[in-house]
Write an enzyme that holds these catalytic residues in place. Structure first.
Site, PDB file in Angstrom:
ATOM      1  N   ARG A 279       0.846  -1.198   0.000  1.00  0.00           N
ATOM      2  CA  ARG A 279       0.000   0.000   0.000  1.00  0.00           C
ATOM      3  C   ARG A 279       0.884   1.251   0.000  1.00  0.00           C
ATOM      4  O   ARG A 279       0.629   2.209  -0.684  1.00  0.00           O
ATOM      5  CB  ARG A 279      -0.837  -0.011   1.272  1.00  0.00           C
ATOM      6  CG  ARG A 279      -2.083   0.824   1.204  1.00  0.00           C
ATOM      7  CD  ARG A 279      -2.869   0.630   2.460  1.00  0.00           C
ATOM      8  NE  ARG A 279      -2.823  -0.788   2.860  1.00  0.00           N
ATOM      9  CZ  ARG A 279      -3.736  -1.385   3.581  1.00  0.00           C
ATOM     10  NH1 ARG A 279      -4.771  -0.732   3.998  1.00  0.00           N
ATOM     11  NH2 ARG A 279      -3.643  -2.657   3.902  1.00  0.00           N
TER      12      ARG A 279
ATOM     13  N   HIS B  38      10.304 -21.642   9.361  1.00  0.00           N
ATOM     14  CA  HIS B  38      11.720 -21.353   9.111  1.00  0.00           C
ATOM     15  C   HIS B  38      12.646 -22.284   9.884  1.00  0.00           C
ATOM     16  O   HIS B  38      13.813 -22.428   9.535  1.00  0.00           O
ATOM     17  CB  HIS B  38      12.038 -19.868   9.353  1.00  0.00           C
ATOM     18  CG  HIS B  38      12.208 -19.487  10.785  1.00  0.00           C
ATOM     19  ND1 HIS B  38      11.159 -19.253  11.619  1.00  0.00           N
ATOM     20  CD2 HIS B  38      13.323 -19.297  11.537  1.00  0.00           C
ATOM     21  CE1 HIS B  38      11.611 -18.929  12.821  1.00  0.00           C
ATOM     22  NE2 HIS B  38      12.922 -18.945  12.798  1.00  0.00           N
TER      23      HIS B  38
ATOM     24  N   HIS C  38       7.133 -24.918  15.005  1.00  0.00           N
ATOM     25  CA  HIS C  38       8.566 -25.248  15.065  1.00  0.00           C
ATOM     26  C   HIS C  38       8.841 -26.475  15.938  1.00  0.00           C
ATOM     27  O   HIS C  38       9.549 -27.393  15.534  1.00  0.00           O
ATOM     28  CB  HIS C  38       9.389 -24.096  15.657  1.00  0.00           C
ATOM     29  CG  HIS C  38       9.180 -22.769  14.970  1.00  0.00           C
ATOM     30  ND1 HIS C  38       8.918 -22.645  13.651  1.00  0.00           N
ATOM     31  CD2 HIS C  38       9.230 -21.491  15.473  1.00  0.00           C
ATOM     32  CE1 HIS C  38       8.810 -21.352  13.339  1.00  0.00           C
ATOM     33  NE2 HIS C  38       8.988 -20.637  14.431  1.00  0.00           N
TER      34      HIS C  38
ATOM     35  N   GLU D 119      14.198 -17.975  24.743  1.00  0.00           N
ATOM     36  CA  GLU D 119      14.638 -16.707  24.151  1.00  0.00           C
ATOM     37  C   GLU D 119      14.857 -15.698  25.268  1.00  0.00           C
ATOM     38  O   GLU D 119      14.129 -15.701  26.266  1.00  0.00           O
ATOM     39  CB  GLU D 119      13.582 -16.176  23.184  1.00  0.00           C
ATOM     40  CG  GLU D 119      13.388 -17.069  21.982  1.00  0.00           C
ATOM     41  CD  GLU D 119      12.349 -16.504  21.027  1.00  0.00           C
ATOM     42  OE1 GLU D 119      12.737 -15.842  20.074  1.00  0.00           O
ATOM     43  OE2 GLU D 119      11.151 -16.722  21.265  1.00  0.00           O
TER      44      GLU D 119
ATOM     45  N   LYS E 294      16.755 -24.374   8.936  1.00  0.00           N
ATOM     46  CA  LYS E 294      18.014 -24.279   9.695  1.00  0.00           C
ATOM     47  C   LYS E 294      18.843 -25.530   9.424  1.00  0.00           C
ATOM     48  O   LYS E 294      18.338 -26.649   9.516  1.00  0.00           O
ATOM     49  CB  LYS E 294      17.725 -24.165  11.200  1.00  0.00           C
ATOM     50  CG  LYS E 294      17.092 -22.830  11.606  1.00  0.00           C
ATOM     51  CD  LYS E 294      16.846 -22.812  13.105  1.00  0.00           C
ATOM     52  CE  LYS E 294      16.020 -21.608  13.533  1.00  0.00           C
ATOM     53  NZ  LYS E 294      16.769 -20.382  13.746  1.00  0.00           N
TER      54      LYS E 294
ATOM     55  N   ASP F 135       2.461 -19.786  18.791  1.00  0.00           N
ATOM     56  CA  ASP F 135       3.519 -19.087  18.057  1.00  0.00           C
ATOM     57  C   ASP F 135       4.649 -20.038  17.653  1.00  0.00           C
ATOM     58  O   ASP F 135       5.109 -20.001  16.520  1.00  0.00           O
ATOM     59  CB  ASP F 135       4.073 -17.947  18.923  1.00  0.00           C
ATOM     60  CG  ASP F 135       5.146 -17.126  18.226  1.00  0.00           C
ATOM     61  OD1 ASP F 135       4.995 -16.891  17.009  1.00  0.00           O
ATOM     62  OD2 ASP F 135       6.116 -16.712  18.891  1.00  0.00           O
TER      63      ASP F 135
ATOM     64  N   LYS G 105       3.608 -18.877   8.647  1.00  0.00           N
ATOM     65  CA  LYS G 105       2.799 -19.146   9.816  1.00  0.00           C
ATOM     66  C   LYS G 105       2.391 -17.820  10.462  1.00  0.00           C
ATOM     67  O   LYS G 105       3.045 -16.819  10.193  1.00  0.00           O
ATOM     68  CB  LYS G 105       3.562 -20.028  10.805  1.00  0.00           C
ATOM     69  CG  LYS G 105       4.775 -19.295  11.433  1.00  0.00           C
ATOM     70  CD  LYS G 105       5.298 -20.023  12.592  1.00  0.00           C
ATOM     71  CE  LYS G 105       5.198 -19.286  13.865  1.00  0.00           C
ATOM     72  NZ  LYS G 105       5.807 -18.011  14.041  1.00  0.00           N
TER      73      LYS G 105
HETATM   74  C1  BG6 Z   1       9.153 -17.003  15.134  1.00  0.00           C
HETATM   75  C2  BG6 Z   1       8.285 -16.559  16.275  1.00  0.00           C
HETATM   76  O1  BG6 Z   1       8.500 -17.969  14.356  1.00  0.00           O
HETATM   77  O2  BG6 Z   1      10.362 -17.569  15.640  1.00  0.00           O
HETATM   78  C3  BG6 Z   1       9.014 -15.613  17.179  1.00  0.00           C
HETATM   79  O3  BG6 Z   1       7.120 -15.928  15.766  1.00  0.00           O
HETATM   80  C4  BG6 Z   1      10.338 -16.186  17.612  1.00  0.00           C
HETATM   81  O4  BG6 Z   1       8.221 -15.289  18.324  1.00  0.00           O
HETATM   82  C5  BG6 Z   1      11.124 -16.651  16.404  1.00  0.00           C
HETATM   83  O5  BG6 Z   1      11.049 -15.172  18.303  1.00  0.00           O
HETATM   84  C6  BG6 Z   1      12.398 -17.340  16.819  1.00  0.00           C
HETATM   85  O6  BG6 Z   1      13.143 -17.698  15.703  1.00  0.00           O
HETATM   86  P1  BG6 Z   1      14.680 -18.078  15.859  1.00  0.00           P
HETATM   87  O7  BG6 Z   1      15.078 -18.515  14.494  1.00  0.00           O
HETATM   88  O8  BG6 Z   1      15.371 -16.842  16.341  1.00  0.00           O
HETATM   89  O9  BG6 Z   1      14.739 -19.177  16.878  1.00  0.00           O
END
Ligand code: BG6
Length: 509
Positions: A71, A204, A266, A242, A208, A261, A174
């Site tokens: 946009r 993602h 994951h 984290e 890795k 999330d 996602k």
């Molecule tokens: C994302 C989540 O999919 O993965 C985030 O939405 C999270 O909340 C992130 O911080 C972590 O990714 P990575 O690769 O840093 O472990």
């Protein structure tokens, strides 16, 4: 009938053992890639830097074009240039950027603006004609899921989903819904417009290198598989900790929480890779078939009030700086029940895994950032004549980040008189053995361009994962809110109690 690749670990991109080390995966077909939401957070922090890194490594296809659809198209090039400088893996090279910027086009419009989609279609055709391209398009939806159906409908109205010539692929991020029912609605909206084989769902974690190495370690080596079952494995712990919080992410995170999330996607994908049988072939069909079997046999172990925990961070420190509680973060209501920490216990109802608990936890604002899978083996069945040996459990740790590597904890004799056993670890660090690995998004974008769906979860995987998580979300909806834990520590005490009930303990963070 042709036999499917049963040769030792034939991977779609090479042969494990010979080709595990670096396979440039040059994309050879010309492609135009459209990113919806080009100025959004994900595009700036991950997608554009990854595309730059691919350009830097000479891995983009010939005649590649990148079309941003948004946009707000003011100053996009300058904004993306700064994003690349800040977030790309490889050093910033003005010449590489200049070449990429030349391939960069913009179409301004909102997601329900049919005229803007007509302009997009015209621009893509014009690029095809100008460069003699066959009309291969990737549509990357880097936008909130609430806008997926609208964009898909517009692509259908303009006929951009149909490929009379060339191919069409759509990439979605996602969260794939917020429960089973909504994920099915989302899946149906995509499949109305694109065939399942053209839909690439990004998780993602699967991009890795260390995650892909789980399968290499298990199946390219002879020594682990004979032990990989409930006769020898006591339990598995999966931790995604984290140190950062969710400052600035209220719009996405409030009402979502840790289970939706990262655990539904994951971490359950990690469970699938740890627990799956060896696939018939190392390709998209072979791996998906085995992951689906595991996920369909995965269930929460209860009672949930004793085998799960959820928490929300209170005030504390983040990397030495005082930080507010979630309830005081901008955008979160003071009464928000969103969990920033979740722990749960799952079992896998198969002959191989019956009786082996998988403990899973993930949290924000914890003591440090670490993602690992620890497979703990059962101690020797008989007592050991060696003093102190009973205290040592063999643990195989996949360290996904940071310092990705593999560790095996064993007991060794301490030098000196007597026979005193001390836990020691044998370690391997990927960075010290291999060249720096590409970022997950480089790998995944490259695979979309090549049409290799091996690292992308299928709709069945997504749905089975929701079937695992939904009962927990329903249970939490009936309970009091999450336990508040201090930032910078290891999460709520209720998470420790889960493992105490099983007579085990979490590995220290
Ligand atoms: C994302 C989540 O999919 O993965 C985030 O939405 C999270 O909340 C992130 O911080 C972590 O990714 P990575 O690769 O840093 O472990």
């Amino acid at each position: 009938m042709r036999k499917r690749g049963r040769d030792p670990l034939v991977v779609s991109s090479g042969v494990v053992g010979e080709a595990l080390i670096g396979n440039p995966d040059q994309v050879t077909e010309p492609v135009s890639m459209v990113i919806f939401g080009i100025t959004g957070d994900l595009a700036r922090k991950k997608l554009i830097p990854a595309i730059y890194d691919l350009a830097h490594g000479g891995q983009l296809p010939p005649n590649f074009d990148l079309v941003g659809f948004d946009r707000d198209c003011t100053d996009v090039e300058t904004r993306l240039r700064s994003a690349v400088i800040a977030h790309s893996r490889t050093p910033f090279d003005p010449a590489v950027w200049a070449e990429l910027a030349e391939r960069f086009h913009l179409v301004q419009g909102s997601f329900d603006d049919t005229a803007a989609f007509a302009r997009l279609s015209a621009r893509l055709s014009e690029l095809d004609v100008r460069r003699g391209k066959p009309g291969n398009y990737v549509f990357y939806l880097s936008i909130p899921p609430s806008a997926f159906a609208t964009v898909c409908d517009q692509l259908a109205i303009t006929g951009l989903n149909r490929n009379a010539y060339g191919w069409r692929r759509i990439v979605v991020e996602k969260p794939f819904g917020h429960d089973l029912a909504s994920s099915q609605i989302l899946g149906a909206a995509l499949e109305r417009v694109f065939p399942p084989s053209s839909i690439y769902r990004i998780d993602h974690y699967l991009g890795k290198e260390t995650v892909q190495n789980i399968l290499a370690l298990r199946f390219a080596n002879g020594m682990f598989e004979p032990l990989w079952n409930n006769r020898h494995i006591d339990h598995v712990q999966i931790t995604m900790a984290e140190s950062v919080g969710v400052t600035g992410r209220a719009g996405y995170y409030d009402g979502v929480g840790a289970a939706r999330d990262v655990i539904q996607n994951h971490l359950l994908q990690l469970v699938a890779l740890i627990a799956m049988e060896e696939p018939v072939a190392f390709d998209a069909d072979g791996i998906a078939a085995e992951k689906i079997k595991v996920l369909s046999a995965t269930e929460l172990l209860g009672p949930l009030s004793e085998t799960s925990a959820r928490g929300q961070y209170g005030a504390g420190m983040e990397n030495g700086v005082p930080m507010p509680a979630l309830a005081d973060e901008a955008g979160f209501p003071a009464e928000s029940a969103t969990e920033t920490f979740a722990a749960l216990t799952v079992g896998i109802a198969t002959r191989r895994w019956a009786g082996v608990p998988f403990f899973i936890r993930s949290g924000k604002r914890l003591a440090r950032r670490t993602t690992e899978i620890a497979v703990t083996f059962t101690p020797p069945a008989h007592g050991s004549p060696v003093a102190g040996a009973a205290a040592v459990s063999n643990v195989l740790v996949f360290r996904l980040q940071p310092d990705d590597g593999i560790e095996l904890h064993i007991g060794a004799k301490r030098p000196g008189g007597g026979m005193h056993i001390q836990p020691v670890s044998l370690g391997m660090n990927f960075q010290s053995v291999f060249d720096p690995a590409p970022e997950a998004y480089e790998r995944l974008i490259c695979d979309v361009l090549r049409g290799d769906a091996t690292l992308f979860p299928r709709s069945e995987e997504v749905e089975w994962s929701w079937r695992v998580i939904d009962p927990l979300l329903e249970h939490w909806a009936r309970c009091n809110g999450p336990d508040v834990y201090p930032s910078g520590k290891s999460g709520p005490e209720s998470a420790n109690q889960i493992l105490s009930r099983f007579g085990r303990a979490w590995r220290a963070l």
